[in-house]
Enzyme design. Sequence first.
Site, PDB file in Angstrom:
ATOM      1  N   PRO A  88       0.652  -1.229  -0.049  1.00  0.00           N
ATOM      2  CA  PRO A  88      -0.040   0.010   0.024  1.00  0.00           C
ATOM      3  C   PRO A  88       0.893   1.286  -0.102  1.00  0.00           C
ATOM      4  CG  PRO A  88      -0.902  -1.518   1.511  1.00  0.00           C
ATOM      5  CD  PRO A  88       0.523  -1.994   1.139  1.00  0.00           C
ATOM      6  N   GLU A 115       1.249  -8.370   8.390  1.00  0.00           N
ATOM      7  CA  GLU A 115       1.331  -6.872   8.861  1.00  0.00           C
ATOM      8  C   GLU A 115       2.119  -5.972   7.830  1.00  0.00           C
ATOM      9  OE1 GLU A 115      -0.069  -3.750  10.552  1.00  0.00           O
ATOM     10  OE2 GLU A 115      -0.881  -5.397  10.775  1.00  0.00           O
ATOM     11  N   ARG A 153      -0.201  -7.625 -22.119  1.00  0.00           N
ATOM     12  CA  ARG A 153      -1.007  -7.361 -23.232  1.00  0.00           C
ATOM     13  C   ARG A 153      -0.345  -6.378 -24.201  1.00  0.00           C
ATOM     14  NH1 ARG A 153      -4.233  -3.025 -23.298  1.00  0.00           N
ATOM     15  NH2 ARG A 153      -5.792  -4.293 -24.119  1.00  0.00           N
ATOM     16  N   ASP A 168      -5.926   2.394 -26.277  1.00  0.00           N
ATOM     17  CA  ASP A 168      -6.376   2.133 -24.871  1.00  0.00           C
ATOM     18  C   ASP A 168      -6.544   3.313 -24.005  1.00  0.00           C
ATOM     19  OD1 ASP A 168      -7.253  -0.160 -25.192  1.00  0.00           O
ATOM     20  OD2 ASP A 168      -5.286  -0.951 -24.157  1.00  0.00           O
TER      21      ASP A 168
END
Length: 243
Positions: A88, A115, A153, A168
Amino acid sequence: MRIDVLSLFPDMFTGVFGQSILKLAQEKGLVSLNVTDFRTYSTNKHSRVDDYPYGGGAGMVLTPQPIFDAVEDVKQPDAKARVVLLCPQGEPYTQAKAEEFAKEEQLILICGHYEGYDERIRTHLVTDEISLGDYVLTGGELGAMVIVDSVTRLLKGALGNEESAQTDSFSTGMLEHPQYTRPAEFRGLEVPEVLLSGHHGRIEEWRTKESLKRTFERRPELIKEEFLTREQQEWIKEWKKEM
């Protein structure tokens, strides 16, 4: 290209890596996808890969030894591998980063749990820390799947139409324009007339304008007005008046 994923739950990748573009890219020899359970590298007699944090606190922390050994084992001798930590606290993942990763010979993705990681993994092993967004998942596996898909991709030959990846959303710096297909009329809803005109110049202008308008409405921070034509700047002025 070779992509290695280090995970405590390798079975999670079986279905994803065996379907669609990822399956075809492997069959074409464009990419080698490998998943390793780094628990097998633990030298602990109970095969533990985590321990209590020094100084106390909630949760368990991944220990460095299994991850260091696993990375060193899967790293190809002649390849300059990017070692990516899914966490994160990492850099937000973007299409630009996917394009950057797609140019590498090898990616090694480390999926965390518990954790967090022993800090020495961050400071002495990885080259990149990546986050999918400002939220917390149970582990790094889903993030690794996203990276593998978005990178694969982009490899030449992975998609049936090479132009697809180039147009895209985010690849051009703006969101993609609206798309339509047959039938031309469905439940009273009609395809824009310009798309049926066969006039390539008008169609391209419509797509450019709609792409810019969608970006203006949904992600205005992506627009760099200094790179717009005078006509495109006028479009934006008109849309602002309508707000």
